[in-house]
Scaffold this active site. Structure first.
Site, PDB file in Angstrom:
ATOM      1  N   LYS A  24      -9.086  -5.655  -1.413  1.00 35.32           N
ATOM      2  CA  LYS A  24      -7.985  -6.015  -0.659  1.00 35.32           C
ATOM      3  C   LYS A  24      -7.699  -5.305   0.400  1.00 35.32           C
ATOM      4  CE  LYS A  24      -4.776  -5.615  -4.101  1.00 35.32           C
ATOM      5  NZ  LYS A  24      -5.739  -5.268  -5.197  1.00 35.32           N
ATOM      6  N   ARG A  61      -7.882   9.203  -3.689  1.00 39.51           N
ATOM      7  CA  ARG A  61      -6.416   9.149  -4.170  1.00 39.51           C
ATOM      8  C   ARG A  61      -6.305   9.676  -5.687  1.00 39.51           C
ATOM      9  NH1 ARG A  61      -4.941   2.797  -3.240  1.00 39.51           N
ATOM     10  NH2 ARG A  61      -4.001   3.103  -5.160  1.00 39.51           N
TER      11      ARG A  61
HETATM   12  P1  AMP Z   1      -2.474  -0.143  -4.315  1.00 40.64           P
HETATM   13  O1  AMP Z   1      -2.662   0.750  -3.082  1.00 40.64           O
HETATM   14  O2  AMP Z   1      -2.120  -1.400  -4.148  1.00 40.64           O
HETATM   15  O3  AMP Z   1      -3.612   0.195  -5.273  1.00 40.64           O
HETATM   16  O4  AMP Z   1      -1.085   0.467  -5.144  1.00 40.64           O
HETATM   17  C1  AMP Z   1      -0.817   1.870  -5.557  1.00 40.64           C
HETATM   18  C2  AMP Z   1       0.175   1.956  -6.628  1.00 40.64           C
HETATM   19  O5  AMP Z   1       1.337   1.752  -5.824  1.00 40.64           O
HETATM   20  C3  AMP Z   1       0.199   0.941  -7.609  1.00 40.64           C
HETATM   21  O6  AMP Z   1      -0.455   1.354  -8.727  1.00 40.64           O
HETATM   22  C4  AMP Z   1       1.773   1.002  -7.851  1.00 40.64           C
HETATM   23  O7  AMP Z   1       2.186   2.128  -8.736  1.00 40.64           O
HETATM   24  C5  AMP Z   1       2.531   0.925  -6.561  1.00 40.64           C
HETATM   25  N1  AMP Z   1       2.607  -0.411  -5.908  1.00 40.64           N
HETATM   26  C6  AMP Z   1       1.845  -1.219  -5.028  1.00 40.64           C
HETATM   27  N2  AMP Z   1       2.235  -2.215  -4.367  1.00 40.64           N
HETATM   28  C7  AMP Z   1       3.141  -2.534  -5.475  1.00 40.64           C
HETATM   29  C8  AMP Z   1       4.087  -3.477  -5.775  1.00 40.64           C
HETATM   30  N3  AMP Z   1       3.931  -4.757  -5.190  1.00 40.64           N
HETATM   31  N4  AMP Z   1       4.912  -3.489  -6.693  1.00 40.64           N
HETATM   32  C9  AMP Z   1       4.918  -2.280  -7.684  1.00 40.64           C
HETATM   33  N5  AMP Z   1       4.118  -1.375  -7.361  1.00 40.64           N
HETATM   34  C10 AMP Z   1       3.622  -1.261  -6.382  1.00 40.64           C
END
Ligand code: AMP
Length: 212
Positions: free
Chosen positions: A13, A158
């Protein structure tokens, strides 16, 4: 045009969303990126969010919904949501905030790939601290080790791309985010894209899904 990209962690994504947003002139609103910036800057939201993120859990809805609403208001020519909504409550909150602003979603694109591919992508992923561009240790290594091809920024892994946290993130995805499929599947703007292939192939399929 307003888009939602959703799918499991590691499906692409962020990488594909960045390209799509550039090509279509959209604001790329990635809640994960926004939250990581808040953690880095030590803001109140960042301090609250960090513990959830470190464990691979979702950050409370009111925090992310507020962050998105602020940014949607300022997204002039359209936006691409990446990583939001992440559960049905967030999808409902999005629907009502868009209605309040007289806006709507044109496409919801579901990206999917087998779980072993997701784990492989996440565990080898390297990200640029400066521009957020992603590389992979094996499949798309940077030209100069540790440096971003695009901007020369420093690459890092990360904290939540560790094996134990990846497993938890996939579990949380299945329990909380996958139900969004049933929520969006019947709507006219819903599209599915097989994201298991090489990056250019997936990008072409995404473009077709967005334009078609
Ligand atoms: P990502 O970069 O999209 O993989 O998000 C990393 C982390 O941020 C996730 O594992 C959640 O802890 C938090 N996070 C990101 N987007 C959301 C969301 N829409 N709702 C809740 N937590 C989120």
């Amino acid at each position: 045009m307003n888009l939602v990209l959703f799918g499991p962690p590691g499906v692409g994504k962020g990488t594909q969303g960045m390209r799509l947003a550039e090509e279509f002139g959209l604001a790329h609103l990635a809640t994960g990126d926004i939250l990581r910036a808040a953690v880095r800057d030590g803001t109140g939201y960042g301090i609250q969010a960090k513990a959830f993120m470190d464990e691979g859990k979702l950050v409370p809805d009111d925090i992310v919904v507020g962050m998105i609403e602020e940014r949607i208001e300022g997204a002039g020519t359209g936006f691409l949501l990446d990583g939001f909504p992440r559960n049905v409550a967030q999808a409902k909150a999005l629907q009502s905030m868009l209605a309040r602003h007289g806006m709507h979603i044109d496409r919801v694109v579901f990206m999917h790939a087998p779980e072993d591919a997701l784990i492989e992508r996440l565990s080898g992923r390297l990200i640029c601290r400066a521009c957020g561009f992603s590389f992979h240790r094996q499949y798309s290594p940077p030209r100069v080790a540790g440096r971003c091809d695009r901007c020369g920024g420093e690459l890092y892994q990360r904290d939540d791309d560790r094996e134990d946290v990846i497993a938890e993130r996939l579990k949380v995805y299945r329990a909380q985010t996958e139900p969004l499929l049933a929520y969006y599947q019947g709507s006219s703007g819903f599209r599915q894209v097989d994201a298991a292939g090489e990056m250019p192939v997936v990008y072409a399929a995404l473009k077709q899904a967005v334009e078609g």
